[in-house]
Design a protein around this motif. Structure first.
Motif, mmCIF file in Angstrom:
data_model
loop_
_atom_site.group_PDB
_atom_site.id
_atom_site.type_symbol
_atom_site.label_atom_id
_atom_site.label_comp_id
_atom_site.label_asym_id
_atom_site.label_seq_id
_atom_site.Cartn_x
_atom_site.Cartn_y
_atom_site.Cartn_z
ATOM 1 N N PHE A 39 -31.656 16.563 -16.019
ATOM 2 C CA PHE A 39 -32.817 17.094 -16.736
ATOM 3 C C PHE A 39 -34.092 16.364 -16.321
ATOM 4 C CE2 PHE A 39 -35.883 16.358 -20.123
ATOM 5 C CZ PHE A 39 -36.367 17.647 -20.270
ATOM 6 N N VAL A 40 -34.010 15.041 -16.176
ATOM 7 C CA VAL A 40 -35.185 14.261 -15.749
ATOM 8 C C VAL A 40 -35.717 14.807 -14.430
ATOM 9 C CG1 VAL A 40 -35.975 11.982 -14.999
ATOM 10 C CG2 VAL A 40 -34.485 12.185 -16.998
ATOM 11 N N MET A 41 -34.807 15.098 -13.525
ATOM 12 C CA MET A 41 -35.215 15.676 -12.245
ATOM 13 C C MET A 41 -35.838 17.055 -12.444
ATOM 14 S SD MET A 41 -32.811 16.800 -9.018
ATOM 15 C CE MET A 41 -31.972 18.027 -10.029
ATOM 16 N N PHE A 95 -42.894 8.916 -20.578
ATOM 17 C CA PHE A 95 -42.138 7.879 -19.878
ATOM 18 C C PHE A 95 -41.031 7.303 -20.764
ATOM 19 C CE2 PHE A 95 -45.721 6.653 -16.693
ATOM 20 C CZ PHE A 95 -45.398 7.773 -15.946
ATOM 21 N N CYS A 96 -41.297 7.169 -22.073
ATOM 22 C CA CYS A 96 -40.263 6.677 -22.983
ATOM 23 C C CYS A 96 -39.123 7.691 -23.092
ATOM 24 C CB CYS A 96 -40.857 6.389 -24.357
ATOM 25 S SG CYS A 96 -41.969 4.957 -24.376
ATOM 26 N N PHE A 97 -39.465 8.972 -23.178
ATOM 27 C CA PHE A 97 -38.436 10.013 -23.171
ATOM 28 C C PHE A 97 -37.559 9.891 -21.923
ATOM 29 C CE2 PHE A 97 -41.025 12.991 -26.006
ATOM 30 C CZ PHE A 97 -40.127 12.914 -27.057
ATOM 31 N N LEU A 98 -38.206 9.728 -20.773
ATOM 32 C CA LEU A 98 -37.461 9.693 -19.513
ATOM 33 C C LEU A 98 -36.534 8.488 -19.445
ATOM 34 C CD1 LEU A 98 -40.217 10.813 -16.973
ATOM 35 C CD2 LEU A 98 -38.525 12.211 -18.172
ATOM 36 N N ALA A 108 -43.021 0.247 -18.048
ATOM 37 C CA ALA A 108 -42.112 -0.846 -18.385
ATOM 38 C C ALA A 108 -41.128 -0.412 -19.460
ATOM 39 C CB ALA A 108 -42.913 -2.062 -18.853
ATOM 40 N N PHE A 109 -41.610 0.332 -20.461
ATOM 41 C CA PHE A 109 -40.705 0.809 -21.499
ATOM 42 C C PHE A 109 -39.718 1.836 -20.954
ATOM 43 C CE2 PHE A 109 -43.626 -0.818 -24.890
ATOM 44 C CZ PHE A 109 -42.666 -1.567 -25.557
ATOM 45 N N MET A 110 -40.121 2.601 -19.954
ATOM 46 C CA MET A 110 -39.183 3.534 -19.333
ATOM 47 C C MET A 110 -38.010 2.772 -18.717
ATOM 48 S SD MET A 110 -39.827 6.524 -16.468
ATOM 49 C CE MET A 110 -40.343 5.384 -15.166
ATOM 50 N N SER A 111 -38.309 1.729 -17.955
ATOM 51 C CA SER A 111 -37.246 0.933 -17.347
ATOM 52 C C SER A 111 -36.446 0.180 -18.401
ATOM 53 C CB SER A 111 -37.846 -0.059 -16.341
ATOM 54 O OG SER A 111 -38.417 0.611 -15.243
ATOM 55 N N ALA A 112 -37.146 -0.380 -19.398
ATOM 56 C CA ALA A 112 -36.459 -1.143 -20.432
ATOM 57 C C ALA A 112 -35.521 -0.253 -21.239
ATOM 58 C CB ALA A 112 -37.481 -1.810 -21.354
ATOM 59 N N LEU A 113 -35.982 0.934 -21.596
ATOM 60 C CA LEU A 113 -35.145 1.851 -22.367
ATOM 61 C C LEU A 113 -33.921 2.303 -21.573
ATOM 62 C CD1 LEU A 113 -37.798 4.048 -24.210
ATOM 63 C CD2 LEU A 113 -35.999 2.688 -25.286
ATOM 64 N N LEU A 119 -48.790 17.565 -19.825
ATOM 65 C CA LEU A 119 -48.481 18.250 -21.077
ATOM 66 C C LEU A 119 -47.203 19.080 -20.948
ATOM 67 C CD1 LEU A 119 -49.284 18.982 -23.973
ATOM 68 C CD2 LEU A 119 -50.701 20.830 -23.023
ATOM 69 N N VAL A 120 -47.019 19.703 -19.791
ATOM 70 C CA VAL A 120 -45.774 20.450 -19.539
ATOM 71 C C VAL A 120 -44.576 19.504 -19.583
ATOM 72 C CG1 VAL A 120 -44.508 21.805 -17.829
ATOM 73 C CG2 VAL A 120 -46.934 22.269 -18.240
ATOM 74 N N ASN A 121 -44.719 18.316 -18.977
ATOM 75 C CA ASN A 121 -43.656 17.305 -19.042
ATOM 76 C C ASN A 121 -43.290 16.990 -20.491
ATOM 77 O OD1 ASN A 121 -45.136 15.739 -16.264
ATOM 78 N ND2 ASN A 121 -43.055 16.486 -16.245
ATOM 79 N N PHE A 122 -44.307 16.768 -21.305
ATOM 80 C CA PHE A 122 -44.072 16.401 -22.700
ATOM 81 C C PHE A 122 -43.334 17.505 -23.452
ATOM 82 C CE2 PHE A 122 -45.496 16.715 -27.131
ATOM 83 C CZ PHE A 122 -44.991 15.520 -27.622
ATOM 84 N N LEU A 123 -43.770 18.738 -23.297
ATOM 85 C CA LEU A 123 -43.146 19.849 -24.008
ATOM 86 C C LEU A 123 -41.693 20.037 -23.581
ATOM 87 C CD1 LEU A 123 -46.106 22.399 -23.973
ATOM 88 C CD2 LEU A 123 -45.306 21.005 -25.895
ATOM 89 N N LEU A 124 -41.420 19.873 -22.279
ATOM 90 C CA LEU A 124 -40.045 19.995 -21.795
ATOM 91 C C LEU A 124 -39.159 18.887 -22.366
ATOM 92 C CD1 LEU A 124 -40.702 20.943 -18.054
ATOM 93 C CD2 LEU A 124 -39.749 22.435 -19.828
ATOM 94 N N CYS A 125 -39.677 17.651 -22.384
ATOM 95 C CA CYS A 125 -38.900 16.525 -22.908
ATOM 96 C C CYS A 125 -38.638 16.685 -24.399
ATOM 97 C CB CYS A 125 -39.635 15.212 -22.648
ATOM 98 S SG CYS A 125 -39.617 14.669 -20.925
#
Length: 455
Positions: free
Chosen positions: A391-393, A377-380, A295-300, A431-437
């Motif tokens: 970048f998200v892709m 998800f918040c980063f995205l 929800a925060f991903m969409s809201a942000l 974890l890879v997602n997090f480090l990239l973001c």
């Protein structure tokens, strides 16, 4: 200047406290996601209690196949949300109308193409997913019936994306509430009453989607949008490229990420019917347990888009930090729930002790994902709102196809492997997602500081 200042004063997204309008916007999204999760979860739960394990496997795998298409559509929808939000933030109502006009043309074509493909290739999809032999006929029927509702999935997501772009998350909640109520009733009638198993669940889903779309169209007629679509329809064709520029990378990322989980399901399906049902239930649970971060991903996305359109980058940055903190608290709670209460959660969907045990094993290994994804998800959402969708892709595809799938396959081929061991691929890829973001955010900060020094 006065007009811009007045617009910001009237729009809680653009001025004043950050957390309260962000949470108010996110709450209906959370409720909508909860109902959407119930929408699919009820199918699985009712089938699990009234039908054999083969039907559970069919619904679990078939619904994941449909989720791949839903991810593609919702990704394109994000392009509409971001562009409409940016236009509203800038006070440009004509552009907002052109975006929606372009969306109608694009989504009509997408719905036709996807419906034809899924109806034609449902048997091949079941074969590619290594569906256990006992569940193949029901899986094919489930996919084909649900494919008949792709036009409704497209319409619902498109309409909801428009409302989120203008800062209204309550209306999509109403739409999905209607669908959920109809789906629950029809599930009990078709599956529990008429013993239609997976086919009944699919038919209930399609009819509920149709009712929801009819309601939403009538709602829009009675509550018009704050801009004209009809007057800008002739110019809407030019907005298709903009929607694709922003939405296509998100759509491709969502599509391929969902596809990666589908591939993992296919890998697990080779271990038999119990494992197939177990991983399907675990994926359904993810839809419930990740509601707050999603929800925060969409809201942000909408919040950041409007503030970037109004030139308020620092306000968008603060929104990211505040949303991430709340999301992290929730994600930690969900990790504890899945790690210690996996059997209880699995029993909601299935009576078979073997399936419950398999699901609990998978959740114990994958549970830490909820902590990591709460921030990711918040980063995205932040990156989407800033139109950094390429970048998200890229980060999504890298973690899915370079980490999650190869590691899942490797772990599934180890001697005496099991659900716990295979599930470890999920948090490692998160974890890879997090480090990239995190790395990309630091790069953006460095660029912005350099630009300030050059001014």
């Amino acid at each position: 200047m006065k007009e811009n200042r007045s617009r910001q004063e009237d729009n809680a997204f653009l001025s004043g406290p950050i957390l309260s309008p962000l949470v108010r916007f996110a709450l209906p999204l959370m409720l909508s996601l909860l109902l959407q999760a119930l929408y699919g979860g009820v199918d699985l739960a009712v089938v699990g209690h009234y039908s054999p394990t083969a039907s559970v496997s069919a619904v679990a795998t078939g619904s994941q196949a449909m989720q791949v298409l839903t991810g593609l559509i919702s990704g394109l929808t994000m392009g509409v949300t971001v562009l409409v939000g940016k236009a509203i933030g800038a006070g440009d109502r004509r552009t907002a109308g052109e975006v929606v006009a372009g969306q109608i043309r694009l989504f009509a074509l997408v719905a036709i193409l996807l419906t034809g493909l899924m109806l034609a290739f449902a048997p091949q999809a079941a074969a590619l997913l290594n569906v256990p032999e006992e569940a193949v006929p029901e899986t094919v029927r489930y996919i084909r019936i649900c494919s008949g509702g792709i036009v409704f999935i497209t319409a619902y997501n498109g309409i909801s994306g428009i409302f989120r772009g203008i800062g209204n998350s309550r209306s999509p909640f109403i739409f999905v509430s209607i669908a959920c109520m109809v789906n629950v009733v029809l599930d009990l009638v078709f599956v529990g009453g008429f013993n239609m198993a997976a086919s009944g669940a699919a038919l209930a889903t399609v009819l509920a989607q149709g009712v929801s779309v009819l309601f939403s169209l009538n709602y829009m007629r009675r509550h018009p949008l704050p801009f004209s679509v009809k007057e800008n329809f002739s110019r809407g064709g030019g907005s298709v490229s903009g929607i694709l520029r922003v939405g296509a990378p998100i759509a491709l990322q969502d599509f391929l990420t969902s596809l990666s989980f589908l591939i993992i399901t296919g890998i697990v399906n080779t271990l038999g019917l119990i494992a197939s049902a177990g991983v399907g239930i675990a994926e359904k649970l993810f839809a419930f347990l990740s509601i707050v971060p999603m929800a925060f991903m969409s809201a942000l996305s909408g919040f950041v888009a409007q503030n970037m359109g109004a030139g308020n980058r620092q306000r968008a940055d603060r929104a990211l930090y505040q949303a991430s903190l709340i999301s992290l608290i929730f994600g930690t709670t969900m990790f504890l729930l899945t790690f210690f209460g996996g059997s209880l959660l699995a029993s909601i969907f299935e009576n078979d002790p073997q399936v419950i045990e398999a699901t609990a094993d998978y959740l114990r290994g994958s549970g830490i994902e909820y902590v990591i994804c709460s921030v990711v998800f918040c980063f995205l959402g932040y990156f989407n709102g800033r139109e950094h969708t390429a970048f998200v892709m890229a980060q999504g595809l890298a973690s899915a196809f370079l980490v999650r799938i190869p590691l899942s396959y490797y772990l599934s081929r180890l001697p005496d492997t099991g659900m716990f061991l295979i599930s470890l691929a999920v948090p490692i890829s998160a974890l890879v997602n997090f480090l990239l973001c995190l790395g990309y955010l630091l790069i953006l900060r460095r660029r912005e500081r350099a630009q300030l020094l050059d001014m």
